[in-house]
Write a protein that holds these residues in place. Structure first.
Motif, PDB file in Angstrom:
ATOM      1  N   UNK A 285       9.569   3.288  72.549  1.00  0.00           N
ATOM      2  CA  UNK A 285       9.674   2.088  73.393  1.00  0.00           C
ATOM      3  C   UNK A 285       8.605   1.060  73.008  1.00  0.00           C
ATOM      4  N   UNK A 286       7.375   1.543  72.836  1.00  0.00           N
ATOM      5  CA  UNK A 286       6.287   0.619  72.478  1.00  0.00           C
ATOM      6  C   UNK A 286       6.550   0.017  71.105  1.00  0.00           C
ATOM      7  N   UNK A 287       7.003   0.863  70.184  1.00  0.00           N
ATOM      8  CA  UNK A 287       7.260   0.384  68.830  1.00  0.00           C
ATOM      9  C   UNK A 287       8.382  -0.658  68.833  1.00  0.00           C
ATOM     10  N   UNK A 288       9.448  -0.388  69.590  1.00  0.00           N
ATOM     11  CA  UNK A 288      10.561  -1.345  69.654  1.00  0.00           C
ATOM     12  C   UNK A 288      10.064  -2.681  70.199  1.00  0.00           C
ATOM     13  N   UNK A 289       9.178  -2.610  71.192  1.00  0.00           N
ATOM     14  CA  UNK A 289       8.654  -3.838  71.795  1.00  0.00           C
ATOM     15  C   UNK A 289       7.793  -4.599  70.786  1.00  0.00           C
ATOM     16  N   UNK A 290       6.934  -3.871  70.097  1.00  0.00           N
ATOM     17  CA  UNK A 290       6.057  -4.528  69.122  1.00  0.00           C
ATOM     18  C   UNK A 290       6.865  -5.083  67.951  1.00  0.00           C
ATOM     19  N   UNK A 291       7.826  -4.293  67.471  1.00  0.00           N
ATOM     20  CA  UNK A 291       8.604  -4.750  66.320  1.00  0.00           C
ATOM     21  C   UNK A 291       9.567  -5.874  66.699  1.00  0.00           C
ATOM     22  N   UNK A 292       9.797  -6.059  67.980  1.00  0.00           N
ATOM     23  CA  UNK A 292      10.659  -7.158  68.417  1.00  0.00           C
ATOM     24  C   UNK A 292       9.880  -8.457  68.600  1.00  0.00           C
ATOM     25  N   UNK A 293       8.587  -8.392  68.413  1.00  0.00           N
ATOM     26  CA  UNK A 293       7.729  -9.567  68.630  1.00  0.00           C
ATOM     27  C   UNK A 293       8.200 -10.763  67.805  1.00  0.00           C
TER      28      UNK A 293
END
Lengths: 314, 96
Positions: A285-293
């Motif tokens: 979840x955190x990675x998806x959020x960061x990579x969606x930046x």
């Protein structure tokens, strides 16, 4: 109705089965309790995309793949309806996501179990979404208007989710012996966690009583769990699959199915973070959020560029 | 602009079919009106729920009263003669 006391007026609306709307006065604890519940619900929807997203690339046919993608898109949509409902209470969506990401807010424990085979897509749709529907239908009449309206939309869409799951299991169960075994294995693994979705037994439930008085909750955990068992047992018979509980039997005196004792120590372990997939779900979840930046940045840059262009024309 | 944190909130109104008015369905965040429309399509009309969408910045809505109190609407409460059911009509009078 005269409002000498805002709390009396508030409770009178609820006792009259009326709805509280965003700008009405409400007790701070009601607001806080709703934010906690709606946010947790929203987080569950978006974390719930992960176990199913896991199978999109390996769906056995184009038909199944298209259905699964539509379902995962629905989960994202449900999360957004719910974040929007929570925001009417004066919180910011970004703030709620922060709280999910740093563990201050939780999501449903059911999503901390792995999806090991294709049959798990069936079991999740039939059992997990089935349990969710039983939990959610009463919330369509919740005392807080925006939450109730979001739930009406969600419940309408969930019934497709449950049916597609049932269809997957029915097809597997009536396929080859290996496919039947795969379906049975999935039901064996998902049955007990699904029963735990209704929360701890009534006598140990911490939030229930006040939620009932406030019209947020209308039935107790145990009542809803029983309702789910009663509707699911006959469906299992049609599927030709066994529910993994030797104590499961019809009780003509009660007019309900009796079922075995639930191991709640497991539920509490999973809630504490020790389920099979807690760390992976949060990391993803955190990675998806960061990579969606970059997508969020690009959208903002595009909006700024368009605004500048409009200014030039004007 | 720092990511989605600063995106304004938009209220979404959908006309479910021709002949009906737009009704409020919910809200969403988007950086501008055009993207709010696209997001609204994806979020609120996945099952052909609409033939037309309006998006309005939430901050631009003027509402009747800060805390939906009844007094604002009180003037209408005692004027029941505004309804046709207020009037006594003799038996046998049609088309009235």
């Amino acid at each position: 109705m005269h409002d000498h006391d805002p709390e009396e007026r508030f409770q009178a609306i609820i006792d009259d089965d009326g709805r509280i709307e965003p700008r009405d006065w409400m007790p701070p604890a009601y607001r806080k309790s709703l934010i906690r519940q709606i946010a947790q619900h929203a987080h569950s929807e978006i974390i719930g995309m992960q176990p199913e997203g896991n199978w999109i690339t390996r769906a056995p046919s184009l038909r199944r793949k298209a259905i699964l993608m539509a379902k995962v898109q629905d989960e994202a949509g449900h999360g957004l309806y719910l974040y929007a409902a929570a925001e009417t209470l004066g919180v910011d969506r970004a703030e709620l996501l922060d709280m999910l990401h740093d563990g201050r807010q939780k999501y449903s424990s059911i999503f901390n179990y792995p999806t090991l085979t294709w049959a798990d897509m069936g079991a999740i749709g039939w059992l997990v979404d089935g349990a969710a529907i039983v939990n959610q239908v009463p919330i369509c009449r919740c005392s807080y208007g925006p939450y109730a309206r979001a739930m009406i939309r969600i419940c309408k869409e969930e019934s497709f989710h449950q049916r597609q799951g049932f269809e997957i299991l029915h097809t597997l169960s009536h396929g080859t012996p290996a496919q039947h075994d795969m379906a049975q294995d999935a039901v064996d693994r998902w049955w007990w966690p699904s029963l735990m979705m209704f929360g701890p037994p009534d006598q140990e439930s911490t939030h229930s009583e006040q939620s009932m008085r406030w019209g947020i909750k209308r039935f107790s955990n145990d009542e809803l769990r029983q309702r789910f068992v009663d509707m699911t047992v006959p469906q299992a018979e049609v599927l030709g699959l066994r529910l993994p509980d030797p104590d499961l039997r019809w009780n003509p005196e009660r007019g309900h199915y009796d079922f075995g004792e639930i191991d709640f120590t497991e539920l509490f372990e999973v809630i504490k973070g020790n389920g099979p997939c807690n760390r992976q779900r949060m990391a993803d979840r955190r990675r998806a959020h960061e990579e969606g930046e970059w997508v969020r940045e690009a959208a903002a840059a595009y909006a700024a560029k368009r605004a500048a262009q409009r200014e030039e024309v004007a | 602009m720092n990511t989605a944190r600063d995106w304004p909130l938009w209220e979404v109104f959908v006309r479910s079919r021709r002949g009906l008015s737009h009704g409020h369905v919910g809200s969403l965040h988007a950086p501008d009106a055009e993207m709010a429309l696209r997001n609204a399509r994806d979020l609120y009309t996945r099952r052909r729920e609409g033939v037309s969408i309006w998006v309005v910045p939430s901050s631009r809505i003027t509402a009747s009263s800060p805390d939906e109190k009844d007094e604002f609407f009180d003037p209408a409460a005692d004027k029941i003669y505004r309804h046709p059911t207020f009037y006594d009509i003799p038996e046998g009078v049609d088309h009235l």
